[in-house]
Design an enzyme around this catalytic site. Structure first.
Site, PDB file in Angstrom:
ATOM      1  N   TYR A   1      31.151 -20.891  33.647  1.00  0.00           N
ATOM      2  CA  TYR A   1      29.685 -20.938  33.675  1.00  0.00           C
ATOM      3  C   TYR A   1      29.143 -20.682  32.273  1.00  0.00           C
ATOM      4  O   TYR A   1      29.572 -21.310  31.322  1.00  0.00           O
ATOM      5  CB  TYR A   1      29.120 -19.976  34.737  1.00  0.00           C
ATOM      6  CG  TYR A   1      27.692 -20.308  35.042  1.00  0.00           C
ATOM      7  CD1 TYR A   1      27.357 -21.563  35.562  1.00  0.00           C
ATOM      8  CD2 TYR A   1      26.666 -19.427  34.758  1.00  0.00           C
ATOM      9  CE1 TYR A   1      26.044 -21.925  35.796  1.00  0.00           C
ATOM     10  CE2 TYR A   1      25.342 -19.774  34.989  1.00  0.00           C
ATOM     11  CZ  TYR A   1      25.031 -21.025  35.504  1.00  0.00           C
ATOM     12  OH  TYR A   1      23.731 -21.372  35.712  1.00  0.00           O
TER      13      TYR A   1
ATOM     14  N   LYS B   1      27.281 -22.695  39.382  1.00  0.00           N
ATOM     15  CA  LYS B   1      26.601 -21.620  40.102  1.00  0.00           C
ATOM     16  C   LYS B   1      27.348 -21.290  41.396  1.00  0.00           C
ATOM     17  O   LYS B   1      27.509 -20.123  41.762  1.00  0.00           O
ATOM     18  CB  LYS B   1      25.183 -22.067  40.417  1.00  0.00           C
ATOM     19  CG  LYS B   1      24.091 -21.040  40.243  1.00  0.00           C
ATOM     20  CD  LYS B   1      23.940 -20.565  38.832  1.00  0.00           C
ATOM     21  CE  LYS B   1      22.708 -19.716  38.653  1.00  0.00           C
ATOM     22  NZ  LYS B   1      22.468 -19.329  37.258  1.00  0.00           N
TER      23      LYS B   1
END
Length: 541
Positions: A91, A164
């Protein structure tokens, strides 16, 4: 007849070399794999050693995505074993260049649903096709307009939704078979993408206005029809659209916007943690928000609501807030104010020199903030002069430069500690190494939404909450208290990512209990801890 090739190519079914001899015989896999049967620990060791050989963030991420695409259980097993090291790779911050290069390096859709505004009649069919028979409980959806401080990246933004959801599973144990990343491709205003022959999205300007909102509405309705009770997480929408969409649906269904709400929750948690260290009262703070966009206004609203919870009068509470944007301090006569900004603007009559308050340093000198939060994406904006001016008027300045990625941060933790002689209470939007200063090791909290949204999501799903009201958000924020020892010199204002899995569980229990107390949980959910534990998935064969 069992299709061995289908099993080995399905990331939810494939175990690779971990298939036992009995399983290989039963599933028609005899002879399709090397003879050695490995444990998941042996597989994970091999994966991690190969990962370490990759030279940089993008190459490391590309390798991890190959594992993700072939064996979902093994991917999460490795990710959870090395969470602190790998989270920035899957991420933020490595996700930013991965978004920019998405169309160029595209290999597999990673189970995402791609919905085009040019084909609005096939939304439900597209969602069901992408789900491929899986019962989806959580969707992360983006239209790619406001990506991580890098702006409009159109259909490439689907990488954000994929990343996410990785964090949801790694941090909170949400079953990866029950999640779906979704791209709303409404075009792009990024001319670089439109001119790029490899760009995979719609090559026209972003559709806006009624047609855009009708498309969003069709998506929401189709998602609810296809997957009743699904929790919708909206991510990286444009400033105006994000707030409008949240307001439109949050009274009717379980919906969350990470940019509007998630950043606000984690900043509230950080401020509460800082005040645990300083011993000061929340209602005594003066807040300066530098960057009054979606995230900035989400933070202001979350902090304001906490003032009300503390018993402060609404009008008095608003006097504790100052918004600074590119024009300087925002006043009631500032042109082009957004609906979210208007309740927090100031009157020029409050200042003798209002026309001079056009830059951050001037505003800091005039208002003496005790808390300064940066969401401006203006690198270096928290200068030494600004920080020293702030520190001259408060014993423990609370300073959160949370813009990301790294190149956009308002100030670095090391400088903030040095410029305030160790008095600043700091959280950054990027991972920051501990700072050594005058014999004290200062641990820097990361104001990372990953501290909040996985536990909140687990709580919403475990409680089967019908809505996500402010009370659930406040419960999530307060749940992070007590994890860090505030009496220890150099203590962080937020718990470390290393403890992410343990405190997301604590957060989820707090959210479930609040949902039960509010009467918005399922009637079958009576014990918050049991409901949370029953919801969690483990990366095991």
């Amino acid at each position: 007849m069992i299709d061995a090739d289908r099993i080995l190519n399905d990331p939810f079914l494939n175990k690779g070399t971990a298939f036992t001899k009995a399983e290989r015989a039963k599933l028609g896999l005899v002879g399709t794999l090397p003879a050695k049967v490995q444990t998941i620990d042996e597989q994970a060791q091999r994966v991690y050693e190969q990962y370490e050989l990759r030279p940089d963030g993008m190459q490391k991420r590309k390798f991890l995505m190959e594992i993700f695409n072939t064996n979902r259980t093994l991917f999460y097993y490795v990710l959870q074993q090395h969470l602190v090291e790998l989270l920035p790779v899957v991420y933020d911050p490595v996700i930013a260049p991965a978004v920019e290069k998405y169309s160029e390096i595209f290999m597999k859709p990673q189970g995402a649903a791609f919905l085009s505004i040019d084909d609005p009649d096939n939304i439900k069919e597209s969602l069901l096709n992408a789900a491929s028979g899986r019962q989806i409980k959580l969707i992360v959806v983006t239209d790619g307009e406001g990506i991580l401080g890098i702006g409009d990246w159109g259909a490439n933004g689907v990488n954000i939704a994929v990343g996410k959801l990785m964090v949801y599973t790694a941090a909170a144990g949400i079953d990866p078979r029950e999640v779906l990343p979704v791209s709303l491709d409404v075009g792009t205003n990024n001319q670089e993408l439109i001119d790029d022959p490899f760009y995979l999205g719609n090559k026209h300007e972003r559709v806006a206005g009624k047609k855009y909102y009708d498309f969003v509405d069709k998506f929401v309705k189709a998602a609810r029809e296809a997957f009743p009770g699904v929790y919708l997480h909206f991510e990286d929408f444009g400033r105006d659209n994000a707030t409008k969409i949240l307001k439109e649906y949050r009274q009717d269904l379980p919906i969350f916007n990470d940019d509007v709400q998630g950043t606000g929750i984690v900043c509230l948690s950080g401020v509460l943690g800082a005040l645990n260290i300083s011993g000061e009262k929340f209602t005594d703070q003066i807040f300066l928000i530098f960057g009054a966009g979606t995230a900035g206004m989400g933070i202001a609203n979350m902090l304001y609501r906490e003032m009300l919870v503390e018993g402060m009068d609404p009008q008095e509470a608003k006097k504790h807030f100052y918004l600074v944007d590119k024009q300087g301090l925002l006043f009631s006569d500032t042109p082009d104010l957004t609906p979210e900004q208007k309740p927090f603007v100031r009157e020029r009559s409050e200042f003798k020199n209002s026309e001079e308050l056009t830059n951050l340093e001037a505003v800091v000198k005039a208002v003496h903030p005790t808390v300064m939060i940066g969401t401006s994406t203006k690198p270096g904006a928290f200068t030494e002069a600004v920080v020293k001016e702030m520190a001259a008027h408060t014993a423990r300045p609370i300073i959160f430069p949370i813009s990301n990625p790294t190149k956009l941060i308002e100030a670095h933790a090391e400088d903030l500690i040095k410029w305030t002689d160790g008095r600043a209470l700091v959280a950054t939007g990027i991972p920051s190494d501990p700072v050594e200063y005058k014999g004290v090791t200062y641990h820097i909290g990361q104001a990372n939404n990953a501290l909040i949204y996985p536990g909140l999501g687990l709580g919403v799903l475990a409680s089967q909450a019908k809505l996500v009201p402010d009370e659930l958000l406040s419960a999530a924020a307060h749940s992070l208290g007590g994890i860090v020892d505030p009496k220890k010199p150099g203590a962080a204002v937020l718990p470390p990512v290393a403890k992410l899995q343990s405190f997301t569980a604590k957060e989820a229990v707090a959210v479930v209990q609040t949902a039960i107390d509010l009467g918005i949980a399922s009637r079958d959910v009576l014990d918050a801890k049991k409901a949370t534990e029953a919801m969690k998935w483990e990366a095991r064969y």
